[in-house]
Scaffold this active site. Structure first.
Site, PDB file in Angstrom:
ATOM      1  N   SER A   1       0.662  -9.994  -7.537  1.00  0.00           N
ATOM      2  CA  SER A   1       1.471 -11.198  -7.332  1.00  0.00           C
ATOM      3  C   SER A   1       0.797 -12.421  -7.944  1.00  0.00           C
ATOM      4  O   SER A   1       1.468 -13.315  -8.455  1.00  0.00           O
ATOM      5  CB  SER A   1       1.750 -11.419  -5.848  1.00  0.00           C
ATOM      6  OG  SER A   1       0.555 -11.537  -5.113  1.00  0.00           O
ATOM      7  N   GLU A   2      -0.562 -12.465  -7.920  1.00  0.00           N
ATOM      8  CA  GLU A   2      -1.272 -13.581  -8.537  1.00  0.00           C
ATOM      9  C   GLU A   2      -2.652 -13.160  -9.027  1.00  0.00           C
ATOM     10  O   GLU A   2      -3.281 -12.260  -8.456  1.00  0.00           O
ATOM     11  CB  GLU A   2      -1.416 -14.752  -7.553  1.00  0.00           C
ATOM     12  CG  GLU A   2      -0.160 -15.599  -7.419  1.00  0.00           C
ATOM     13  CD  GLU A   2       0.178 -15.963  -5.997  1.00  0.00           C
ATOM     14  OE1 GLU A   2       1.249 -16.556  -5.802  1.00  0.00           O
ATOM     15  OE2 GLU A   2      -0.581 -15.634  -5.084  1.00  0.00           O
ATOM     16  N   THR A   3      -3.104 -13.828 -10.077  1.00  0.00           N
ATOM     17  CA  THR A   3      -4.450 -13.665 -10.627  1.00  0.00           C
ATOM     18  C   THR A   3      -5.037 -15.058 -10.797  1.00  0.00           C
ATOM     19  O   THR A   3      -4.344 -15.983 -11.252  1.00  0.00           O
ATOM     20  CB  THR A   3      -4.416 -12.933 -11.982  1.00  0.00           C
ATOM     21  OG1 THR A   3      -3.925 -11.605 -11.770  1.00  0.00           O
ATOM     22  CG2 THR A   3      -5.797 -12.858 -12.612  1.00  0.00           C
TER      23      THR A   3
ATOM     24  N   PHE B   1      -2.160 -17.834 -11.918  1.00  0.00           N
ATOM     25  CA  PHE B   1      -0.953 -17.336 -12.580  1.00  0.00           C
ATOM     26  C   PHE B   1      -0.295 -16.251 -11.736  1.00  0.00           C
ATOM     27  O   PHE B   1      -0.964 -15.491 -11.038  1.00  0.00           O
ATOM     28  CB  PHE B   1      -1.291 -16.750 -13.955  1.00  0.00           C
ATOM     29  CG  PHE B   1      -1.637 -17.783 -14.988  1.00  0.00           C
ATOM     30  CD1 PHE B   1      -0.729 -18.152 -15.965  1.00  0.00           C
ATOM     31  CD2 PHE B   1      -2.890 -18.389 -14.983  1.00  0.00           C
ATOM     32  CE1 PHE B   1      -1.055 -19.112 -16.911  1.00  0.00           C
ATOM     33  CE2 PHE B   1      -3.222 -19.345 -15.925  1.00  0.00           C
ATOM     34  CZ  PHE B   1      -2.298 -19.712 -16.894  1.00  0.00           C
TER      35      PHE B   1
ATOM     36  N   HIS C   1      -3.188 -17.563  -1.296  1.00  0.00           N
ATOM     37  CA  HIS C   1      -4.043 -16.377  -1.218  1.00  0.00           C
ATOM     38  C   HIS C   1      -5.033 -16.304  -2.369  1.00  0.00           C
ATOM     39  O   HIS C   1      -6.180 -15.875  -2.165  1.00  0.00           O
ATOM     40  CB  HIS C   1      -3.197 -15.095  -1.027  1.00  0.00           C
ATOM     41  CG  HIS C   1      -2.998 -14.223  -2.197  1.00  0.00           C
ATOM     42  ND1 HIS C   1      -1.977 -14.398  -3.110  1.00  0.00           N
ATOM     43  CD2 HIS C   1      -3.688 -13.123  -2.609  1.00  0.00           C
ATOM     44  CE1 HIS C   1      -2.045 -13.452  -4.030  1.00  0.00           C
ATOM     45  NE2 HIS C   1      -3.061 -12.655  -3.750  1.00  0.00           N
TER      46      HIS C   1
END
Length: 306
Positions: A45-47, A65, A76
């Site tokens: 979902s995110e990096t 992103f 998170h």
């Protein structure tokens, strides 16, 4: 170019629960396009990408992103990255308390990280106090987008609302756990609803659906978050939306002056149980500070070649 990375599960103390996160280190020489490509490669979902801070008094500059683009702030990734950097600064097995200061697009985000025992805990201060953008549209449109009926939307002073605090989320209270469990994204009604919400300048592609209660004895609310337009069919834990929830609670529950604490469960319906702590400070009838906290555990480490 080879860059080290870690993955963590955030808002949990157990591996393979919570919200997965990738942290890419020493990312100063990556372009925006490369960061987006790496994010899609991890397919989480995110990096978050860690770079040298602009101000040496801070810990790091970061960019966050998701598969569909860049986010000015996200909960998170902020929490997971801060916990990882704090652990990397301290000896394994030793208790500590420290502050990690992350320069994000939305602003400076301080994170208090403590470790007593095996699993660390972090609490970040939201960079922006959330504000109300607008009321929600007609309940019938909302219900159709989520596979519900109009009379299942809203409860005890809680009504649909659009809130902003960095990102923007559409908040949908529902009457019960059973209604929350059966909610889902339904097309073409979902796209029609996002089109209605799109009249605002703030970009909206996510709905945060919630109700009172949870499995834990301290749980205040159970929630789900849908953002299919951003490449996230459902998010196991959404720290930024949790921070924004403070504004809704101030309005709907008429919070009194003082410090308020809530535990929010998310991701349980996905078999990725996440537990988030929301703290809201109220003075003279308004929010003055919002904090979100939880735990995180490391899952993997490696090298990515760019």
């Amino acid at each position: 170019m080879e860059l080290k990375f870690n993955t963590l599960d955030v808002f949990t103390n157990k591996r393979f629960g919570g919200n997965p996160l990738a942290v890419v280190h020493d990312a100063d020489h990556l372009t925006t396009e490369q960061m987006q490509t790496i994010t899609r490669e991890f397919n989480l979902s995110e990096t978050i990408f860690v770079m040298k801070p602009a101000d040496p008094n801070n810990t790091a500059k970061v960019r966050i992103f998701f598969p569909g683009g860049e986010m000015p702030f996200a909960g998170h990734p902020t929490l997971g990255c801060a916990i990882l950097l704090a652990e990397m600064k301290n000896k394994p097995g030793c208790s500590f308390e420290t502050e990690i200061r992350l320069e994000e697009v939305a602003g400076l985000v301080p994170v208090k990280v403590t470790r007593i025992g095996d699993v660390p805990h972090g609490m970040f201060k939201a960079p922006v106090v959330p504000v109300k953008v607008d009321d929600g549209p007609d309940k019938a449109a909302i219900a159709a987008a989520l596979g519900l009926s109009a009379d299942e939307i809203g409860f005890a002073g809680h009504a649909p609302i659009l809130l902003q605090g960095g990102p923007t989320f559409f908040f949908v209270p529902v009457v019960s756990r059973s209604v929350l469990e059966k909610s889902r994204v339904c097309e073409p009604a979902w796209s029609a609803l996002m089109g209605i919400l799109g009249k605002h300048e703030a970009y909206v592609d996510a709905a945060y659906v919630y109700t009172r209660g949870g499995d834990g004895k301290d749980a205040s609310f159970r929630s789900r978050m849908y953002a299919p337009g951003g490449g996230i069919p459902e998010d196991p834990a959404t720290g930024s939306a949790t921070a924004l929830l403070a504004r809704q609670l101030l309005i709907a529950d008429k919070l009194k002056d003082g410090k308020h604490r809530f535990v929010i469960e998310q991701g349980y319906e996905m078999k990725r149980p996440s537990d988030l702590v929301l703290e809201a400070d109220v003075a003279k009838g308004d929010l003055t500070e919002v904090r979100v906290g939880g735990q995180a555990v490391r899952v993997s480490a490696g090298v990515i070649t760019v």
